[in-house]
Design a protein around this motif. Sequence first.
Motif, PDB file in Angstrom:
ATOM      1  N   THR A   1       0.854  -1.272  -0.089  1.00 17.10           N
ATOM      2  CA  THR A   1       0.001   0.046   0.223  1.00 17.10           C
ATOM      3  C   THR A   1       0.843   1.268  -0.125  1.00 17.10           C
ATOM      4  N   MET A   2       1.941   1.214   0.844  1.00 12.92           N
ATOM      5  CA  MET A   2       2.862   2.415   0.822  1.00 12.92           C
ATOM      6  C   MET A   2       3.618   2.568  -0.520  1.00 12.92           C
ATOM      7  N   SER A   3       3.678   1.605  -1.287  1.00 15.67           N
ATOM      8  CA  SER A   3       4.422   1.549  -2.497  1.00 15.67           C
ATOM      9  C   SER A   3       3.474   2.354  -3.502  1.00 15.67           C
ATOM     10  N   VAL A   4       2.248   2.012  -3.388  1.00 13.40           N
ATOM     11  CA  VAL A   4       1.111   2.576  -4.496  1.00 13.40           C
ATOM     12  C   VAL A   4       1.232   4.129  -4.080  1.00 13.40           C
ATOM     13  N   ILE A   5       1.104   4.482  -2.602  1.00 13.43           N
ATOM     14  CA  ILE A   5       1.241   5.827  -2.443  1.00 13.43           C
ATOM     15  C   ILE A   5       2.451   6.579  -2.820  1.00 13.43           C
ATOM     16  N   CYS A   6       3.515   6.120  -2.602  1.00 12.52           N
ATOM     17  CA  CYS A   6       4.761   6.777  -3.065  1.00 12.52           C
ATOM     18  C   CYS A   6       5.020   6.859  -4.450  1.00 12.52           C
ATOM     19  N   GLY A   7       4.254   5.694  -5.032  1.00 13.41           N
ATOM     20  CA  GLY A   7       4.543   5.709  -6.393  1.00 13.41           C
ATOM     21  C   GLY A   7       3.832   6.912  -7.417  1.00 13.41           C
ATOM     22  N   GLN A   8       3.090   7.710  -6.511  1.00  7.44           N
ATOM     23  CA  GLN A   8       2.341   8.709  -7.426  1.00  7.44           C
ATOM     24  C   GLN A   8       3.293  10.100  -7.128  1.00  7.44           C
ATOM     25  N   GLU A   9       4.265  10.208  -6.496  1.00  5.58           N
ATOM     26  CA  GLU A   9       5.099  10.987  -6.089  1.00  5.58           C
ATOM     27  C   GLU A   9       6.217  11.240  -7.334  1.00  5.58           C
ATOM     28  N   PRO A  10       6.680  12.491  -7.935  1.00  6.14           N
ATOM     29  CA  PRO A  10       7.607  12.642  -8.860  1.00  6.14           C
ATOM     30  C   PRO A  10       8.945  11.634  -8.430  1.00  6.14           C
ATOM     31  N   ASP A  11       9.625  10.902  -9.634  1.00  5.30           N
ATOM     32  CA  ASP A  11      10.854  10.076  -9.344  1.00  5.30           C
ATOM     33  C   ASP A  11      10.311   9.036  -8.139  1.00  5.30           C
ATOM     34  N   GLY A  12       9.104   8.725  -7.910  1.00  2.00           N
ATOM     35  CA  GLY A  12       8.902   7.860  -7.037  1.00  2.00           C
ATOM     36  C   GLY A  12       9.200   6.449  -7.104  1.00  2.00           C
ATOM     37  N   GLU A  13       9.370   5.956  -8.270  1.00  2.00           N
ATOM     38  CA  GLU A  13       9.737   4.685  -8.756  1.00  2.00           C
ATOM     39  C   GLU A  13      11.346   4.254  -8.333  1.00  2.00           C
ATOM     40  N   ILE A  14      12.084   5.262  -8.314  1.00  5.39           N
ATOM     41  CA  ILE A  14      13.338   5.255  -8.201  1.00  5.39           C
ATOM     42  C   ILE A  14      13.614   5.287  -6.610  1.00  5.39           C
ATOM     43  N   ALA A  15      12.908   5.952  -5.966  1.00  5.15           N
ATOM     44  CA  ALA A  15      13.166   5.808  -4.617  1.00  5.15           C
ATOM     45  C   ALA A  15      12.442   4.473  -3.950  1.00  5.15           C
TER      46      ALA A  15
END
Length: 728
Positions: free
Chosen positions: A510-524
């Motif tokens: 779930t937290m991955s889904v939330i963070c994935g919406q942020e810019p460059d979220g996939e790298i982080a």
Amino acid sequence: MSVPAAAGLPTPRASTISEAVDEGTPVFTRVNGLVDGVPVPRFGERERWNGECVPRPSNITPGNWRIAFPTFDPVWNTRAREVAFGLLNPTHPVLRAAGVFRSAQPARLSTVRQLIERLGVLGRWAQAESMPDLPHWDLDTLTAFVTYRLRNGVHKERSLIPYRSVLTTLHDMHPVLTSGGLAIDPSAAVTAKSMADTQTKTIDPAVWWPLLRAAWAYIDRFADDILTAREAIAPAGPPEPIVPHQAGQRPPAELDAIFGAWLADLGNRVPVRQTTHATAQGRDETVITPCWSLLAVMVHGPGSSTFSTTTVASRRRRDQAQAAADAGQHQILPNRAGATDLPHPTPHFTTVRRADGTTGPWRSHLSQHDLGDELRALQGAAYCFVAALSMMRDSEIQEIRRGALTEHHGVPALRSHKLKNEPEPVEEKWWIIQPVATALTVLERLSHHPTHLFTTNQSRTERNTGTVRRGLNASYAIDAFITHVNAHHHTTGLEPIPARRVRPHQFRKTMSVICGQEPDGEIALGIQLKHAARRILANPTTHSYAAPNGAWIREFDDRLATAAAARLTGLLATRTAGTAVAVGPAAARLHTGLDRAAAQLDAQNGAQAPATLQALGADAHTAADLLRTELPDLRFGTLNHCLWQPDWAECAKTLPADQRQQPLIGACQPANCRNSAVTADHAPIWLAEHSDLTQQLLDRRLPPARRAALQARLDDVETITTALTQDL
């Protein structure tokens, strides 16, 4: 995998594992990481292989740290032991001689245990359905088994992946299995389509937010109360020996005086048990009976028997206690209640505001039994919070030890050990925020274990003797926390948490889904999730793992709409104060739309209050809906806001008319476009750009063409910055 023989060459008969391996052969070797001095199980042990000889992960209980083999059939038992031996010893000569080449890294005991459990399910199904021997199975047989699991059992296990692993292993190792293995490739039976609905589910937003808020309330507001109460009610250290109290040697008058003073304090209540009896007239009558032994301990200390029936003074005190209880000065205890169920008043606990509007301590009384519930709730809260905000796996969370807080590249982090896909535990660092560090600090106070933070909640005696076991049942801790919050939300002031299934791995998802919406979220995310040791960009695993589902897409849309509504009403509030809110070519249009919206709000709310107060007091969503009607094409941006009109758009003027559907952000000219409006929120970027251009033009080495381009850009920027400094 197994390698076929070369064409034209005879295939030598391969020995099975049972033929090549003596029954006294150890099943674990040094490659598996043996613990010195602990006996190693032998291949001939048919019921189970204990795992005490290899290090146990904290998230697995000692009772589950073993491989239990099916005993319903000798053939399936032998086959299971051969599979387990082959997975634990993948480079054994018998496998290599048969052309079975799997990963050279031995499988972890937990992986083998789960695979053998599923192998037993497969064998029992085959026996119940009178299936032929395993080498004679065809695609229809495998499809029937997959259908059976989807229909009867996989909803509990949430995944077909373990069964795919079982079937693949039986196929790969068929040359070395007694009575043969699976001759056909099982991939056609267990397809991606059949596994599509068994991927990790996210936690629904309706559960996620109240769960995290409740967890943080326990960590930030309730933890100190709970841990302080533990020291007062159940202090650590060796229990004091219970010796007969000297109450019997004191004069009855002194004992009476102590009891009288105790009764005079209305905060003291006589412990009673409530029973119901049928009267002679056939009616039910409720009777309350004091718990005399508990009352003696409460009034005169441990070992006292000052409310017996043996003396006149004791009987007199009993009559006084019964009269006080009948008058309402009592507390009802369960029928089997003991000293641990005696509630202690807690007026000093943190004050909260409850849903009914009242305020008071989040718990008014706390018994030793209640304290145990609160300690478990605090541990569950810390687990949920750390799991959600660190995105660590369950095995990594439960390996967190004392002193785990550190820094990683100058950012707060915590240390733990990564176990998945590693030959031995590898220390890694996970970035965290300050609230997670607070949760770890609370856990260090909560845990009685010398090294680990997440432990079982044992009895006081076990804590004092140092037998507290590292690790906990995470699923039980989560369920217990949610149940506890819902049971006491009327006094704690916390909002109820919807009763849904929540499991440890869902926090990470779930937290991955939330963070994935942020810019460059996939790298982080790729770095934090430890999906790969080396990367330049996020890999496809991270991208698919962070893909949102329907519930979270709606949640993100709602939050974007809420943020847009806040911006709109903020502009309206500023405009109704009589000041300009924007400069630039489209500022007049923006002001006109805001003025029309304010006028309509005035008409709806009446003219008895100033326009500014009416606009500010309007419902935010109502005002936002009205503004969207007046400014339907307003788009918020980083450099400016766009009041989109295709015919006036500088960014789209080179496009055919039928292709001017929306702004082209990369071609925006905010200083010149008649759709552009710049507000005070954009001012820092424009002023910084002005300063940067001015600094560059001071360089005397600039070529004439470059200087001319910079000067033209500065002239455009000054158009906006001058207006910003003069008009806003």
